[in-house]
Design a protein around this motif. Structure first.
Motif, PDB file in Angstrom:
ATOM      1  N   LEU B 144      -5.136  36.210 -14.443  1.00 47.46           N
ATOM      2  CA  LEU B 144      -5.444  36.487 -15.841  1.00 47.46           C
ATOM      3  C   LEU B 144      -6.066  35.239 -16.496  1.00 47.46           C
ATOM      4  O   LEU B 144      -5.949  34.147 -15.971  1.00 47.46           O
ATOM      5  CB  LEU B 144      -4.159  36.855 -16.597  1.00 47.46           C
ATOM      6  N   PRO B 145      -6.731  35.410 -17.641  1.00 48.45           N
ATOM      7  CA  PRO B 145      -7.277  34.259 -18.353  1.00 48.45           C
ATOM      8  C   PRO B 145      -6.185  33.254 -18.732  1.00 48.45           C
ATOM      9  O   PRO B 145      -5.019  33.616 -18.872  1.00 48.45           O
ATOM     10  CB  PRO B 145      -7.862  34.877 -19.620  1.00 48.45           C
ATOM     11  N   TYR B 148      -3.232  33.627 -21.149  1.00 49.06           N
ATOM     12  CA  TYR B 148      -2.337  34.761 -20.927  1.00 49.06           C
ATOM     13  C   TYR B 148      -1.487  34.570 -19.675  1.00 49.06           C
ATOM     14  O   TYR B 148      -0.991  35.518 -19.105  1.00 49.06           O
ATOM     15  CB  TYR B 148      -3.157  36.048 -20.810  1.00 49.06           C
ATOM     16  N   GLN B 149      -1.310  33.326 -19.247  1.00 48.72           N
ATOM     17  CA  GLN B 149      -0.656  33.133 -17.946  1.00 48.72           C
ATOM     18  C   GLN B 149       0.844  32.889 -18.007  1.00 48.72           C
ATOM     19  O   GLN B 149       1.468  32.726 -16.981  1.00 48.72           O
ATOM     20  CB  GLN B 149      -1.322  31.972 -17.213  1.00 48.72           C
ATOM     21  N   SER B 150       1.403  32.850 -19.196  1.00 46.56           N
ATOM     22  CA  SER B 150       2.838  32.583 -19.264  1.00 46.56           C
ATOM     23  C   SER B 150       3.625  33.816 -18.823  1.00 46.56           C
ATOM     24  O   SER B 150       3.226  34.941 -19.082  1.00 46.56           O
ATOM     25  CB  SER B 150       3.222  32.210 -20.688  1.00 46.56           C
ATOM     26  N   GLN B 154       3.626  36.886 -24.134  1.00 45.74           N
ATOM     27  CA  GLN B 154       2.511  37.789 -23.895  1.00 45.74           C
ATOM     28  C   GLN B 154       1.192  37.030 -23.874  1.00 45.74           C
ATOM     29  O   GLN B 154       0.319  37.299 -23.075  1.00 45.74           O
ATOM     30  CB  GLN B 154       2.480  38.859 -24.972  1.00 45.74           C
ATOM     31  N   SER B 155       1.035  36.076 -24.803  1.00 41.18           N
ATOM     32  CA  SER B 155      -0.174  35.262 -24.786  1.00 41.18           C
ATOM     33  C   SER B 155       0.161  33.945 -25.463  1.00 41.18           C
ATOM     34  O   SER B 155       1.241  33.779 -26.015  1.00 41.18           O
ATOM     35  CB  SER B 155      -1.302  35.947 -25.536  1.00 41.18           C
TER      36      SER B 155
END
Lengths: 224, 221
Positions: B144-145, B148-150, B154-155
């Motif tokens: 994912l970008p 948004y990787q956590s 969620q972002s």
């Protein structure tokens, strides 16, 4: 429509039998990921545009201060401001749609993987260390990896505790149970002696001895 | 665990009160509470240690009995008792592990819950969280970008961890108290307080009776 594929993924999960795994849907999964990147492609220029608009707004604000108070000029800059603000709004909403779709897709993907991981863990309790081949082929490669890692984690916990937690899954009623042998098993260790067990034999065994073979599906318990 | 011979002369009441304090009974209680509670409860390390010692003792006893040729029926009764205790212990530990597995991220970041685990369970939870995080990262997050990787949020725009599964504390549980506890106010307010009588069954939201469960005034069934 945005987010449809992701919802299909989740629906597939929801409609499958609880506690059972279907094949990992690589195709759809990859498509959703692609959609996510698509959103980002839309999102980035929009964010840039918003930034530009903001700068422009600031600029006009500043030039407004610098320029005199002539009625005409003020009206003009006011009009320019509204145009910029309108453009910015539409970009902001555009960005929001892409952002929310991305977040939603992420949630769906995570839900898919997370819930499958849950099933994989529950399988780990039932068959320790080795998965039957027909289940293994339904997993993705990272899922296989996860299963192995998790099994090792569980094993190290039980090793540290010196207590096997995978036996005794149902409350014991009787120390002895009647079982039927389903598989050809050859020599089997029962208690402290080895017995030769033929297929279809019906035997009366100590529950703790028989349990592991029952979970592996080599014996079945006869009830009633 | 319970020596059946001594109590025959005692009255039924004494017997009951004696029975309710044996380790077997305590273990059963912890096990039932753990089974019914939506969140993980405090690990009863002393009880588990005692139970394990008991089990070992009983195992030795059964072995000795078999060696000395004691009546097989007696042996099998002892064996049955042993099996049951073992099952309770295993099931207790297992239920806890399954809860840890399920809410590992939530437990990992909540100090209060983390401290309820035993040393070994903490080790298990650490590894478990690591495994799951790796798995999620490899299958989804790394693709994912950046923002948004956590796995917790969620972002990057989210203000707090909004992707961590948590136990539903307002789920209803069935509970019973051995003593009369009097009027008890459920904390969602509004309603009349519930009068908790001895040995009556109640279905109440877990959240509101949580303190009573923790102090052992009420048992979950």
């Amino acid at each position: 429509m945005y987010g449809r594929k992701a919802s299909e993924l989740v629906k597939e999960l929801a409609s499958s039998e609880p506690g059972q795994l279907s094949s990992f849907n690589n195709d759809l999964f990859a498509q959703v990921l692609e959609e996510c990147n698509g959103h980002l492609h839309h999102l980035q220029p929009l964010m840039r545009k918003i930034q530009e608009h903001e700068n422009k707004l600031k600029d006009t604000g500043r030039s407004e201060d610098e320029m005199g108070n002539s009625e005409d000029e003020r009206r003009k800059s006011e009009a320019a401001k509204t145009v910029i603000q309108a453009a910015m709004k539409s970009d902001q909403f555009g960005a929001l749609v892409h952002h929310l779709s991305l977040v939603r897709n992420k949630r769906c993907l995570m839900a898919y993987v997370y819930n499958r991981a849950e099933v994989i863990r529950s399988l780990g309790w039932m068959c320790d260390r080795v998965l039957p081949a027909e289940i293994e082929e339904r997993l993705s490669s990272t899922e296989e990896e996860y299963f192995k890692n998790h099994a090792a984690t569980l094993q190290s916990y039980m090793g540290g505790l010196d207590l096997d937690l995978t036996v005794d899954m149902v409350p014991p009623k009787d120390p002895y149970i009647k079982v039927r042998v389903v598989d050809d098993m050859g020599g089997v260790l029962l208690g402290d002696q080895t017995a030769n067990v033929a297929r279809h034999a019906i035997m009366f065994l100590r529950r703790i001895d028989a349990e592991q073979y029952i979970t592996q599906g080599q014996m079945e318990e006869l009830t009633g | 665990m319970e020596s059946g011979a001594g109590e025959s002369s005692a009255t039924a009441d004494d017997y009951e009160s004696l029975m309710s304090t044996t380790d077997a009974e305590l273990l059963k209680r912890s096990w039932r509470n753990e089974k019914a509670a939506p969140e993980i409860l405090k690990f009863d390390s002393d009880l588990v240690l005692r139970s394990r010692q008991q089990i070992q003792l009983m195992e030795e006893m059964v072995e000795e009995f078999t060696r000395n040729g004691v009546d097989p029926l007696t042996v099998s009764l002892y064996q049955m008792d042993l099996d049951r205790t073992l099952f309770l212990l295993r099931s207790y530990m297992r239920t806890r592990l399954q809860k840890i597995e399920k809410y590992v991220f939530h437990i990992d970041k909540t100090a209060e819950l983390w401290n309820r685990l035993s040393k070994q369970e903490q080790k298990f939870a650490k590894r478990c969280a690591g495994d799951l995080k790796n798995h999620l990262e490899q299958s989804v997050l790394s693709k994912l970008p950046d923002q948004y990787q956590s796995y917790l949020r969620q972002s990057a725009a989210s203000e707090d961890d909004d992707m961590v599964p948590e136990p539903k504390l307002d789920a209803y549980v069935v509970c019973r108290s051995k003593k009369y506890l009097g009027a008890f106010q459920l904390d969602d307010g509004g309603d009349e307080p519930v009068t908790i009588e001895a040995d009556d069954l109640y279905a109440l939201p877990y959240k509101s009776i949580k303190p009573l469960v923790e102090t052992g005034q009420i048992d979950l069934v």
